[in-house]
Design a protein around this motif. Structure first.
Motif, PDB file in Angstrom:
ATOM      1  N   GLY A  45       0.836  -1.198   0.000  1.00 26.92           N
ATOM      2  CA  GLY A  45       0.000   0.000   0.000  1.00 26.92           C
ATOM      3  C   GLY A  45       0.867   1.242   0.000  1.00 26.92           C
ATOM      4  O   GLY A  45       0.915   1.973   0.984  1.00 26.92           O
ATOM      5  N   ASP A  75       2.317  -1.862  -4.410  1.00 24.91           N
ATOM      6  CA  ASP A  75       0.886  -1.643  -4.559  1.00 24.91           C
ATOM      7  C   ASP A  75       0.251  -2.931  -5.055  1.00 24.91           C
ATOM      8  O   ASP A  75       0.874  -3.706  -5.795  1.00 24.91           O
ATOM      9  CB  ASP A  75       0.601  -0.502  -5.529  1.00 24.91           C
ATOM     10  N   ARG A  77      -3.372  -3.064  -6.094  1.00 20.74           N
ATOM     11  CA  ARG A  77      -4.580  -2.908  -6.908  1.00 20.74           C
ATOM     12  C   ARG A  77      -4.335  -2.259  -8.263  1.00 20.74           C
ATOM     13  O   ARG A  77      -5.016  -2.553  -9.231  1.00 20.74           O
ATOM     14  CB  ARG A  77      -5.608  -2.067  -6.136  1.00 20.74           C
ATOM     15  N   VAL A 143       1.398  -2.817   6.357  1.00 19.59           N
ATOM     16  CA  VAL A 143       0.300  -2.710   5.400  1.00 19.59           C
ATOM     17  C   VAL A 143      -0.508  -1.452   5.684  1.00 19.59           C
ATOM     18  O   VAL A 143      -0.835  -1.166   6.847  1.00 19.59           O
ATOM     19  CB  VAL A 143      -0.632  -3.943   5.493  1.00 19.59           C
ATOM     20  N   ILE A 145      -3.755  -0.230   3.495  1.00 15.00           N
ATOM     21  CA  ILE A 145      -4.595  -0.383   2.302  1.00 15.00           C
ATOM     22  C   ILE A 145      -6.034   0.069   2.556  1.00 15.00           C
ATOM     23  O   ILE A 145      -6.915  -0.209   1.745  1.00 15.00           O
ATOM     24  CB  ILE A 145      -4.573  -1.846   1.802  1.00 15.00           C
ATOM     25  N   GLY A 149      -9.727  -2.697   2.155  1.00 15.30           N
ATOM     26  CA  GLY A 149      -8.783  -3.648   1.603  1.00 15.30           C
ATOM     27  C   GLY A 149      -8.807  -5.001   2.281  1.00 15.30           C
ATOM     28  O   GLY A 149      -8.381  -6.002   1.706  1.00 15.30           O
ATOM     29  N   ALA A 177      -6.839  -8.150  -2.351  1.00 21.75           N
ATOM     30  CA  ALA A 177      -5.682  -7.899  -1.484  1.00 21.75           C
ATOM     31  C   ALA A 177      -5.408  -9.076  -0.559  1.00 21.75           C
ATOM     32  O   ALA A 177      -4.254  -9.507  -0.410  1.00 21.75           O
ATOM     33  CB  ALA A 177      -5.914  -6.627  -0.680  1.00 21.75           C
ATOM     34  N   ASP A 202      -3.572   0.234   9.422  1.00 21.68           N
ATOM     35  CA  ASP A 202      -4.764   0.942   8.982  1.00 21.68           C
ATOM     36  C   ASP A 202      -5.624   1.326  10.171  1.00 21.68           C
ATOM     37  O   ASP A 202      -5.554   0.704  11.240  1.00 21.68           O
ATOM     38  CB  ASP A 202      -5.547   0.081   7.991  1.00 21.68           C
TER      39      ASP A 202
END
Length: 536
Positions: A45, A75, A77, A143, A145, A149, A177, A202
């Protein structure tokens, strides 16, 4: 100062230092070469938060001699960030710290050795990522995302289409993901199963648990379908070999701002423009304040993160710190400002902080309804944290954060930012129906979903995976509606949805109250403002 681009900044070191920029002090080429050979730290991410936080931590550790190899940024996506930003800039980044006094701090960050699109759609990069994951020298994967995600199921409880496809097809060519992470763990398992820490940074409570559950759901489906061995499931399930530490991360990192672009152009930087349709540029803009708390669970060891201000602690303390921030002292206030900012025509958070009604609203929300059920984590003082947020961070005129950015994916956030607190009240036997400001925010979110502001002007709602479904529910409700039965029919499927709120709001005695507040905000032009004033 001569024109400077990131891919040749080293030729302009003297000019940058004269400008006050902070520059890497280590052997950049050696660190990048060592990281490309085999990293000990990978980040998934590679967006703005990564540039303005994780990459800086790595940069500090390299500068202090506490790491000797750069990190890998990936990344999952889209390849655009890698192709249009990282590669042209030689995998370096410029971080602009937006100080409350109006000045800007400049820092070149060179800690990224390799940036790649880690997806089977790019076979060479996918094979390189597998090589990185197969090595026992890899210690941790961080991470960032966003909440969505980690999603494996929709609001109906069924697996999301990409997740279902990954579960059915096995580890070779994942789409989502969590399927990609599970596939990379499969490669590591096949290479001897060395230990590893997978660290979600996150913004949601118990992020490590959700990360672990989502990965295990994919792996478990593979095992059940005969696409992977039960030993793989045992490996990923064993936190002594594959850990998922719980964390709290906090640094406001808005999307790159046109105002900052203009400032950098005045300083003779080139190539700093915004990429169309991409929330990335050659720079990241951020605030001064930052916090990172991580459960100290690294079965393969870790860099000396604690030497750079990272708070390493036990799981309970990490959870309490995150719960403090995500459910009480920052995120609920941010979402409140997001939905009401859009409804009241604001385009910057700092402008909202000059609106006495909105400041009073988030003060009531934070101090009166959130803090009473928060457990002090001890490593960060909740009252000091929230006061810093209200008096220094959010009013920072230099910080170009927009309510529209924060309003993104609200359906994925309300369970953590409000449902958690509501459940805490219910668990403690306290009267949930007596609350005012949390219901007012939820009513404001419903009003926001109509995509018409308080003056009757249409606007575009921010992206949200449930936006179409939610707006379909509300399709017959318009500003000016006074039909309570129609409103109930429209909002009941939303307010009773445990997948969205982590509770049924009617069971808590709040559903009808929120319906009433929503009706008040529908009354006509100016009704949103009038409703806020009424309850302050």
């Amino acid at each position: 100062m001569a024109a400077i681009s990131l891919n040749d900044w080293r030729r302009h070191r003297a000019e940058l230092e004269a400008e006050g920029a902070e520059l890497p002090s280590y052997d950049i080429d050696a660190a990048k070469a060592a990281g490309r050979c085999q990293p000990e730290w990978i980040h998934l991410g590679a967006g703005n938060l990564f540039r303005a936080f994780h990459a800086i931590v790595a940069d500090d550790l390299l500068g202090a001699g506490l790491m000797n190899r750069g990190i890998v940024a990936a990344d999952l996506r889209s390849p655009r960030g890698v192709d249009e930003v990282w590669a042209p800039d030689g995998n370096d980044a410029l971080v602009v710290t937006l100080r409350s006094d109006g000045t800007h701090g400049l820092r070149i960050v060179s800690s990224v050795a390799d940036a790649l699109f880690a997806n089977p759609r790019r076979p060479d990069a996918w094979r390189r990522m597998h090589t990185y994951f197969e090595s026992p020298e890899l210690r941790l994967v961080t991470v960032s995302i966003t909440e969505k995600g980690y999603a494996t199921r929709g609001a109906d409880g069924a697996p999301l289409p990409e997740v279902a496809a990954d579960m059915a097809s096995g580890p070779a060519s994942p789409l989502c993901a969590m399927g990609i992470v599970a596939s990379l763990l499969f490669a590591r398992f096949e290479a001897g199963a060395p230990p590893l820490a997978l660290v979600s940074t996150d913004n949601f409570s118990r992020n490590g648990q959700r990360f672990r559950d989502s990965v295990l759901e994919v792996v478990g489906a593979w095992v059940d379908a005969g696409l992977a061995s039960r030993e793989l499931l045992e490996y990923v399930s064993d936190e002594g070999r594959v850990s998922f530490p719980w964390t709290m991360v906090d640094r406001i990192v808005p999307n790159p701002s046109p105002e900052v672009v203009s400032s950098l152009l005045e300083k003779d930087f080139t190539g700093m423009g915004l990429r169309e349709g991409l929330h990335l540029a050659s720079f990241a803009n951020t605030e001064e304040a930052h916090y990172l708390v991580i459960e100290d669970s690294f079965p393969n060891g870790r860099p000396a993160l604690d030497e750079d201000g990272v708070i390493l602690t036990d799981r309970d303390t990490a959870e309490r710190a995150d719960t403090m921030k995500v459910t009480a002292c920052l995120n609920p206030l941010h979402t409140c400002l997001a939905v009401y900012g859009c409804l009241l025509g604001y385009d910057r958070i700092w402008k909202e902080m000059e609106d006495a009604d909105l400041v009073a609203l988030i003060r009531h929300l934070g101090y009166d309804e959130d803090l009473p059920v928060v457990v002090d984590p001890k490593v960060i003082d909740p009252h000091a944290f929230i006061e810093e947020l209200l008096t220094k961070r959010l009013p920072n005129r230099s910080l170009p954060d927009a309510p529209q950015r924060i309003a993104s994916d609200t359906s994925q956030k309300v369970s953590i930012r409000y449902g958690h607190t509501l459940n805490a009240y219910a668990k403690a036997g306290r009267d949930v129906s007596a609350l005012t400001y949390i219901p007012l925010v939820i009513a404001g979110w419903l009003r926001y979903l109509l995509a018409v502001d308080d003056e009757g002007n249409e606007f575009v709602c921010s992206p949200d995976p449930l936006l179409d479904e939610l707006q379909t529910n509300l399709a017959d409700v318009k500003p000016g509606c006074t039909d309570a039965a129609l409103v109930h029919e429209a909002v009941a499927p939303i307010l009773s949805n445990v997948e969205i709120f982590d509770c049924n709001l009617y069971d808590l005695g709040l559903g009808e109250k929120i319906e009433g507040l929503f009706l008040e905000e529908l009354a006509g032009t100016g009704a949103v403002r009038a409703t806020i004033k009424k309850y302050l």
